[in-house]
Motif scaffolding. Structure first.
Motif, mmCIF file in Angstrom:
data_model
loop_
_atom_site.group_PDB
_atom_site.id
_atom_site.type_symbol
_atom_site.label_atom_id
_atom_site.label_comp_id
_atom_site.label_asym_id
_atom_site.label_seq_id
_atom_site.Cartn_x
_atom_site.Cartn_y
_atom_site.Cartn_z
ATOM 1 N N LYS A 192 -35.334 26.837 29.293
ATOM 2 C CA LYS A 192 -34.191 26.128 29.860
ATOM 3 C C LYS A 192 -32.911 26.940 29.617
ATOM 4 O O LYS A 192 -32.705 27.469 28.517
ATOM 5 N N GLY A 250 -25.834 16.094 29.933
ATOM 6 C CA GLY A 250 -26.628 16.922 29.024
ATOM 7 C C GLY A 250 -28.122 16.780 29.222
ATOM 8 O O GLY A 250 -28.928 17.304 28.446
ATOM 9 N N ASP A 297 -31.813 19.251 29.078
ATOM 10 C CA ASP A 297 -32.703 19.492 27.927
ATOM 11 C C ASP A 297 -33.944 18.611 28.045
ATOM 12 O O ASP A 297 -35.070 19.041 27.775
ATOM 13 N N LYS A 309 -23.490 17.610 20.719
ATOM 14 C CA LYS A 309 -23.885 17.705 22.126
ATOM 15 C C LYS A 309 -24.848 18.851 22.404
ATOM 16 O O LYS A 309 -25.254 19.049 23.550
ATOM 17 N N VAL A 310 -25.232 19.582 21.387
ATOM 18 C CA VAL A 310 -26.094 20.740 21.623
ATOM 19 C C VAL A 310 -27.449 20.337 22.192
ATOM 20 O O VAL A 310 -28.049 21.093 22.953
HETATM 21 MG MG MG Z 1 -26.344 20.750 27.061
#
Ligand code: MG
Ligand code: ADP
Ligand code: ASP
Length: 423
Positions: free
Chosen positions: A9, A153, A156, A211-212
């Protein structure tokens, strides 16, 4: 013998320009030439999704959820098609697929759809034809037959769902940091990269604002026991593995693993609400109906005049939430409603939080030394959260990091990022 499948990704900053897309293509080509089948998942280029949201707001405050998803999904469609083209230039046969084409099937909750299953037939078909398959992150086909998106987000989660469904031998999350850090390295220069982190702690950090990683991606990876490797797209290095971590080691159990922060927090307080169970339920009903998330919730001990109830919502939701709660408060005969925006949450996270006596006191003393007011406090088995003024968040994270994780020995680790974050 069927060769293995690797899911890679690449996040928005990794595909932010045509030149970066060409560099990503070169990396994918390298993996492909090493002999693996590659399924790539891409996010929208740079800040495209923010831009699309802003566009919709110029037209209406209340877009039809279906239309908003069709709009937001275009960002990933653009980057996937461009990456497939760039792979072609590299001499690698590739095909891009939208979420619906790739068989990513979700429920019908627009803007926060959950993946139900992945019908991998089309992807397997393309792999069998020798293609690298580039799948749009963040989107799927709802069971209402519409295009859905998975929440900010969410790419992921697309990657992990595909890795699970395809039985991939590896799932790599390539991003703009070289792993998971003990705090957001943009905000806290003393943060250190972790070699590995357990699912439980990573999920908590993600839910509390780191937020990773998209929280749902960690849930899925944990459920299916697949390890994730988070690493930098361009700078190499081993990154961080998110996996089952043995909690047998005292050393591991005793530690605070990381500090998370969330800058998008507001607090609503209903004063002198009648002390009746149905009254409190009535306050939250309109929020639930509007899918507004409430988080830290506290109630004062009831006295004759009633009790005060406070809770947090995201700062973005404050205007709507305050309006709904005011109306509900009037209907149950509460005294009034107060609200405060521009707050932040800072949390210490680690399986050691429960195992280590006195940890809460150390956290509060640390914030007190820094002169930081706590508007609310919440705890769970593996975290303690304080709601504080947003303006104090960076100082709080740095202070808590020094207290629980270590001194600022590598303070110059990310000078440029820090400058960018503070600009
Ligand atoms: Mg992200
Ligand atoms: P992508 O576009 O690749 O999905 P994101 O912006 O979603 O990337 O996530 C990467 C960012 O997450 C980093 O640049 C960093 O600022 C932030 N971040 C927050 N908390 C952490 C943490 N504990 N470790 C690493 N990065 C973090
Ligand atoms: N492009 C989407 C977002 O910005 C999804 C993602 O980047 O994961 O939220």
């Amino acid at each position: 013998l069927k060769p293995e499948i690797i899911v890679q990704k690449y996040g928005g900053s990794s595909v932010a320009s045509p030149v970066l897309i060409q560099q990503v293509a070169a990396r994918v080509a390298e993996t492909r030439r090493e002999g693996a089948n590659v399924v790539v998942v891409v996010s929208a280029m740079g800040k495209t999704t923010d831009g699309l949201l802003a566009l919709s707001r110029q037209v209406t405050d209340r877009p039809e959820p279906r239309e908003l998803d069709l709009l937001l999904s275009t960002g990933e469609t653009v980057s996937s098609a461009l990456l497939a083209m760039a792979l072609g230039v590299e001499g690698i046969p590739a095909v891009s697929l939208t979420g619906p084409q790739a068989g990513i099937l979700t429920d019908a909750m627009h803007q926060r759809a959950r993946i139900r299953e992945v019908d991998t037939r089309r992807i397997h078909h393309e792999i069998a034809r020798g293609k690298v398959v580039v799948v749009t992150g963040f989107q799927g086909r709802g069971d209402n037959d519409e295009v859905t998106t998975l929440g900010r987000g969410g790419s992921d989660t697309s990657a992990v769902a595909l890795a699970v469904a395809l039985g991939a031998s590896a799932c790599e999350i390539n991003t703009d940091v070289d792993g998971i850090y003990t705090a957001d390295p943009r905000l806290c220069p003393a943060a250190k990269r972790l070699e590995a982190i357990g699912y439980e702690e990573m999920l908590e950090l993600a839910q509390l604002g780191a937020k990773v990683m998209h929280p749902r991606s960690i849930e899925l990876a944990q459920l299916h026991g697949i390890p994730l490797v988070v690493r930098s797209t361009f700078s190499g290095g081993a990154g961080t593995t998110i996996r089952e971590v043995s909690t047998m080691s005292i050393e591991y159990v005793r530690r605070v693993r990381g500090i998370a922060h969330d800058l998008n927090v507001a607090k609503i307080t209903v004063t002198r609400a009648p002390d009746r169970p149905d009254a409190i339920a009535a306050l939250f009903a309109p929020l639930a109906a509007a899918a507004i998330n409430t988080d830290v919730i506290a109630q004062t001990a009831p006295v004759e005049s009633g009790c005060d109830i406070s809770f947090t919502v995201s700062n973005d939701d404050l205007p709507r939430a305050a309006e709904m709660v005011s109306e509900a408060a009037r209907s149950i005969g509460a005294e009034g409603v107060l609200h405060e925006g521009h707050l932040a949450k800072v949390s210490i996270v680690g399986v050691g939080v429960q195992a280590t006596p006195g940890i809460a006191q150390r956290m509060f003393a640390c914030l007190a030394r820094l002169g930081i007011r706590m508007a609310m406090i919440a705890t769970s088995e593996i975290r303690i959260t304080a709601v504080i003024p947003r303006a104090a968040a960076a100082q709080a994270v740095a202070g808590l990091h020094a207290e629980f994780i270590g001194p600022a020995e590598i303070a110059a680790a990310h000078p440029t990022k820090r400058a960018a974050a503070l600009a």
